[in-house]
Design an enzyme around this catalytic site. Structure first.
Site, PDB file in Angstrom:
ATOM      1  N   ASP A 417      -9.304  -1.518  -8.586  1.00  0.00           N
ATOM      2  CA  ASP A 417      -8.060  -1.288  -7.817  1.00  0.00           C
ATOM      3  C   ASP A 417      -8.507  -1.199  -6.287  1.00  0.00           C
ATOM      4  O   ASP A 417      -7.889  -0.664  -5.590  1.00  0.00           O
ATOM      5  CB  ASP A 417      -7.383   0.109  -8.000  1.00  0.00           C
ATOM      6  N   SER A 442      -8.140   0.544  -0.972  1.00  0.00           N
ATOM      7  CA  SER A 442      -7.756   1.292  -2.068  1.00  0.00           C
ATOM      8  C   SER A 442      -6.532   1.198  -2.264  1.00  0.00           C
ATOM      9  O   SER A 442      -5.572   1.522  -1.534  1.00  0.00           O
ATOM     10  CB  SER A 442      -8.230   2.707  -1.801  1.00  0.00           C
ATOM     11  N   ARG A 443      -6.027   0.271  -3.434  1.00  0.00           N
ATOM     12  CA  ARG A 443      -4.779  -0.240  -3.601  1.00  0.00           C
ATOM     13  C   ARG A 443      -4.056   0.984  -4.255  1.00  0.00           C
ATOM     14  O   ARG A 443      -2.656   0.915  -4.414  1.00  0.00           O
ATOM     15  CB  ARG A 443      -4.737  -1.213  -4.790  1.00  0.00           C
ATOM     16  N   VAL A 444      -4.397   2.051  -4.657  1.00  0.00           N
ATOM     17  CA  VAL A 444      -3.843   3.124  -5.370  1.00  0.00           C
ATOM     18  C   VAL A 444      -3.896   4.495  -4.953  1.00  0.00           C
ATOM     19  O   VAL A 444      -3.081   5.466  -4.922  1.00  0.00           O
ATOM     20  CB  VAL A 444      -3.757   3.342  -6.911  1.00  0.00           C
TER      21      VAL A 444
END
Ligand code: ATP
Ligand code: MG
Length: 581
Positions: A417, A442-444
């Site tokens: 992620d 950081s995708r989430v």
């Protein structure tokens, strides 16, 4: 010949010919077991005095003296030996032992070498099943062909020779799990290697398990604070997230992972550090570091060092993950570090090439993507109905000369992620941790940041991006206008601010106060070299004179406007005093 074909005949070996009734009973047994009449022949054999041995295809039913001795030996091997006096335990085991007619499938080793054995005569062995070789050597089925199977061995293949027998166990690879493992260093099979005695396990979990289904998951929304300023502020990690740490050798990858583990002290998060293909001395060093900083009590180290056979290195991360799952299913939070997956892929490549699989890109086998995706998919945040536990994974990947577009790095980047990209140039220029702000993501994590952190970090990433652009532009310019000069100085101050020593995790209030102060250009007229001293003094002052404010940030995780203003006012006063001194 398949086992079905071989099963068309059954042979009894014994010293004396069985009576008519005995033969009839055998016939009934065979009919019940295999569902058809199987012709039964008798062969005289003096190897089984006072007993018999029935062979049906590769199934063997052993009721001989030798077989019973072997059973007894297997029972005694299991007797724990940690508390010095084993005689009472031995007595107990012998008294409790009742011999059974053993049914087992036995095959034969055809070739052996390089930790791989080719076995014939086990047509029903399944992929991933554990086989038992001579002298208790264990192996795992990794290759199934028409007449033979390929099996990787978990220990030295010295005692396994051509023609020696192999038994099926019917079990897939598993590892003991439990609270007893906390504070310990174990190998890929769950045996202790730290010399602190046996570990009492609470259960046994398969090494390869299915990842939680979509229905069983919930979104990542709780922060997992690493205590590392540049990560928590810009690339926050949430519980259940998978964040890759990637960089060349010696760029502080392991340091980030160990700092994150140390920061979990007192935060109710169990940490598992899996060392794959590393020097034993490095693993010992990590154990000592964690111990020194009080983090070993809530940690487990799983190690398959560079000298261990490739199969052990291959299953190490899965075993670590199984241990993590045990805690996750109890509703606990776990942080697991895989250090590192490049070496894991190399171990798998060695194993695959020895098993004669065809090499693909960079000589890795075709399923190397699946190797890591099935591991990392097991990291999850479970839904509240099934306990709400989580596994957060921090895989580490080593790049060559910063090449993130190589095969293994691209694979793992696409599975995770987000990634924290560490850069050699930054590291050697003293910018440590050497996080490259442009390439990290950081995708989430943003959802998993506290409101206070999110608000405080505000424009940090953008400001740093602007600074980097400008730095490149102005590299060769001799005279700069005032505004550009001011912007450069502001950026340099921020970069200095993000430097952080090892083993010094920053609590949330410290990060929030620093960010609020710095992003309001308070440090504009402080020399970059003075920044660390300036911030240190500021935090010390806050912690001694405004303790309740610090506690409030940590407790509530909120940053209302009045609080923000208060921090700015106090910082301004501090700066006046600092300048005057
Ligand atoms: P390898 O590729 O060998 O596994 P690595 O990328 O894991 O290396 P580390 O072992 O974590 O790198 O760090 C390399 C060296 O840099 C170590 O000596 C470590 O103490 C030092 N180091 C790492 N982070 C910092 C930091 N923030 N401040 C000062 N020194 C650091
Ligand atoms: Mg390392």
């Amino acid at each position: 010949m398949s086992n079905e074909e071989m099963i068309r005949a059954a042979v009894i070996y014994s010293a004396a010919e069985p009576s008519k009734e005995q033969k009839a009973r055998f016939g009934q047994f065979l009919k019940k077991k295999y569902g058809s009449d199987i012709p039964l022949t008798w062969e005289k054999s003096d190897a089984f005095p006072g007993g018999f041995r029935l062979e049906v295809g590769s199934d063997i039913y052993d009721w001989s003296v030798g077989g019973r001795f072997r059973q007894l030996r297997d029972t005694l091997v299991k007797v724990p030996t940690n508390n010095g006096n084993i005689i009472p335990l031995l007595k107990e085991s012998i008294q409790a032992w009742t011999p059974e007619a053993m049914a087992e499938q036995v095959g034969e080793v055809i070739t052996v070498g390089d930790g791989i054995a080719t076995v014939a005569g086990l047509p029903h062995a399944t992929f991933g099943e554990i086989l038992l070789f001579a002298d208790g050597v264990r192996g795992m089925v990794q290759d199934i062909r028409r007449d033979t199977i390929g099996c990787v061995l978990f220990s030295s293949d010295e005692s396994v020779t051509q023609g020696s027998s192999v038994k099926r166990t019917g079990k897939t690879a598993g590892t003991p799990v439990g609270e007893g493992f906390l504070g310990r260093v174990v190998d890929s099979l769950g045996s202790p290697v730290d010399g602190l005695g046996d570990i009492k396990e609470s259960g046994y979990m398969p090494v390869e398990a299915q990842a939680p289904a979509i229905i069983d998951r919930q979104p990542v929304d709780t922060p997992l604070e690493t205590g590392i300023f540049s990560i928590d502020s810009m690339f926050p990690i949430g519980r259940g997230q998978r964040e890759l740490i990637i960089g060349d050798r010696q760029t502080g990858k392991t340091a980030i992972a160990t700092d994150a583990i140390i920061n979990q002290n007192g935060k109710n998060c169990i940490c598992i550090y899996v060392a794959i293909g590393q020097k034993t001395s490095s693993v010992v060093q990590i154990q000592q570091t964690l111990k020194k900083h009080g983090a070993m009590d809530h940690s487990i180290i799983v190690t398959a060092s560079a000298s261990d056979p490739a199969p052990l290195q291959y299953i190490a991360p899965y075993a670590g993950c199984a241990m993590a799952e045990y805690f996750m299913h109890q509703g606990k939070d776990v942080l697991i570090v895989y250090d590192d997956l490049s070496k894991h892929a190399v171990a798998y490549r060695a194993l695959s090439l020895l098993l004669d699989r065809s090499p693909g890109r960079e000589a890795y086998p075709g399923d190397v993507f699946y190797l890591h995706s099935r591991l990392l998919e097991r990291a999850a945040r479970l839904s509240d109905e099934i306990g709400g536990g989580s596994i957060t994974a921090l895989p580490i990947v080593e790049t060559q000369a910063g090449d993130v577009s190589a095969y293994i790095p691209t694979n793992i980047i696409s599975i995770t992620d987000g990634q924290i990209f560490l850069e050699s140039d930054l590291f050697f220029s003293g910018q440590r941790p050497a996080v490259n702000v442009g390439l990290s993501v950081s995708r989430v994590g943003g959802d998993a940041q506290t409101k206070a952190m999110k608000k405080a970090a505000g424009t940090l990433r953008i400001d740093l991006a602007q600074y980097r652009e400008m730095e490149v532009f102005t590299q060769f310019a001799s005279d700069l206008d005032d505004q550009t000069r001011a912007q450069l100085q502001y950026g340099q101050g921020l970069m200095r601010m993000l430097r952080q020593k090892q083993y010094k995790p920053k609590p949330q209030h410290e990060q929030v106060i620093t960010l609020v102060m710095a992003l309001a250009h308070t440090m504009q007229d402080i020399q970059a070299a003075e920044v660390p001293k300036f911030i240190e003094g500021l935090i010390e002052m806050f912690e001694s004179e405004h303790k309740d404010l610090c506690e409030r940030i940590d407790r509530e995780g909120q940053l209302p406007d009045d609080l923000r203003q208060e921090i700015l006012d106090i910082s301004a006063k501090y700066k006046e005093k600092y300048k005057a001194a």
